[in-house]
Design a protein around this motif. Sequence first.
Motif, PDB file in Angstrom:
ATOM      1  N   ASP A  43      27.025  46.774  22.338  1.00 24.55           N
ATOM      2  CA  ASP A  43      27.438  48.166  22.505  1.00 24.55           C
ATOM      3  C   ASP A  43      26.288  49.074  22.093  1.00 24.55           C
ATOM      4  OD1 ASP A  43      29.320  50.240  23.083  1.00 24.55           O
ATOM      5  OD2 ASP A  43      29.626  50.515  20.931  1.00 24.55           O
ATOM      6  N   SER A  46      26.501  52.931  19.377  1.00 20.62           N
ATOM      7  CA  SER A  46      27.891  52.672  18.969  1.00 20.62           C
ATOM      8  C   SER A  46      28.526  53.794  18.174  1.00 20.62           C
ATOM      9  CB  SER A  46      27.959  51.391  18.126  1.00 20.62           C
ATOM     10  OG  SER A  46      27.556  50.288  18.871  1.00 20.62           O
ATOM     11  N   VAL A  52      34.339  49.889  20.603  1.00 20.22           N
ATOM     12  CA  VAL A  52      34.858  48.584  20.203  1.00 20.22           C
ATOM     13  C   VAL A  52      36.345  48.665  19.866  1.00 20.22           C
ATOM     14  CG1 VAL A  52      34.132  48.823  17.777  1.00 20.22           C
ATOM     15  CG2 VAL A  52      34.503  46.564  18.735  1.00 20.22           C
ATOM     16  N   ALA A  56      37.867  46.248  22.760  1.00 19.67           N
ATOM     17  CA  ALA A  56      38.096  44.878  22.282  1.00 19.67           C
ATOM     18  C   ALA A  56      39.535  44.411  22.498  1.00 19.67           C
ATOM     19  CB  ALA A  56      37.699  44.756  20.813  1.00 19.67           C
ATOM     20  N   GLN A  63      35.666  37.106  20.322  1.00 21.34           N
ATOM     21  CA  GLN A  63      34.647  38.097  20.650  1.00 21.34           C
ATOM     22  C   GLN A  63      33.712  38.324  19.469  1.00 21.34           C
ATOM     23  OE1 GLN A  63      36.240  41.895  21.994  1.00 21.34           O
ATOM     24  NE2 GLN A  63      38.051  40.875  22.867  1.00 21.34           N
ATOM     25  N   TRP A  65      30.870  41.312  18.656  1.00 20.78           N
ATOM     26  CA  TRP A  65      30.278  42.573  19.094  1.00 20.78           C
ATOM     27  C   TRP A  65      29.003  42.831  18.290  1.00 20.78           C
ATOM     28  CZ3 TRP A  65      32.209  46.876  22.184  1.00 20.78           C
ATOM     29  CH2 TRP A  65      33.319  46.531  22.964  1.00 20.78           C
TER      30      TRP A  65
END
Length: 269
Positions: A43, A46, A52, A56, A63, A65
Amino acid sequence: MSVVIPVSADWLTLRERADAESRSRALATRAARMLRPPLTVHDLGSGTGSMVRWLAPLLPGPQTWVLHDWNPALLGHASRADVHDADGGPITMRTRVGELEHLRAADIEGASLVTASALLDVLAADEVEAIVDACVAVGGPALFGLTVNGRVELDPLDPGDRVFEAAFNDHQRRVADARRLLGPDAVLVTADLFRSRGWSVRVADSPWTLSSADRALVAEWLDGWLTAAVAERPALREWAEEYSRSRSAQLAAGRLRVIVHHEDLLAWP
């Protein structure tokens, strides 16, 4: 970019609900269908982690990130979020502090998906091209949300609307530190760059639709919009002060509605 977009956690928190309601779920769903877990999502820009927290839960797990931003304080805020994937599992978050002007493929190596929110319009063409080339080299889809396209609608109408809109858009396209920012042209430029590399692109509208229920956000947005317009055209200062008083009175009375148009972009090989 730290000079170009010195955003605060307070502003990002204030806009997060409107951002979440505006982003294109259709594009997010389409991106999710392209992915095979386990996922690594990079990302870019961010901030406090609004992307997120929104995306998400729409993607399968597990996952990881990787959150990129120049501001370590914002990244610290983002990394403390308790976020789960679509299957209810917790996600793993890592942070990387650094500038994003000239992204390299090595910076996002292994990415299943590359995301960004409210980023492209504060970049120059060569910086966006570097992001596109990095995404193409890595090969995973890219989902970029909430890029302003320059259009604003206010109700009730006012003769100043189009004047301040034009001045704001010129400010968004300004030269900053010898960089010509893309501003409202960013989605078109980004889409053309991806297509020139043989990728497919979908664009979807993602407008903020604001009313008196969003009073604090409208007030903050209006102040920033007019400040940028006056910075670009100082002769508008007196008119902007009068316009601000009028719009603030309408907002306080519950009579002002604002649509700030954005676009989301999904690109894939």
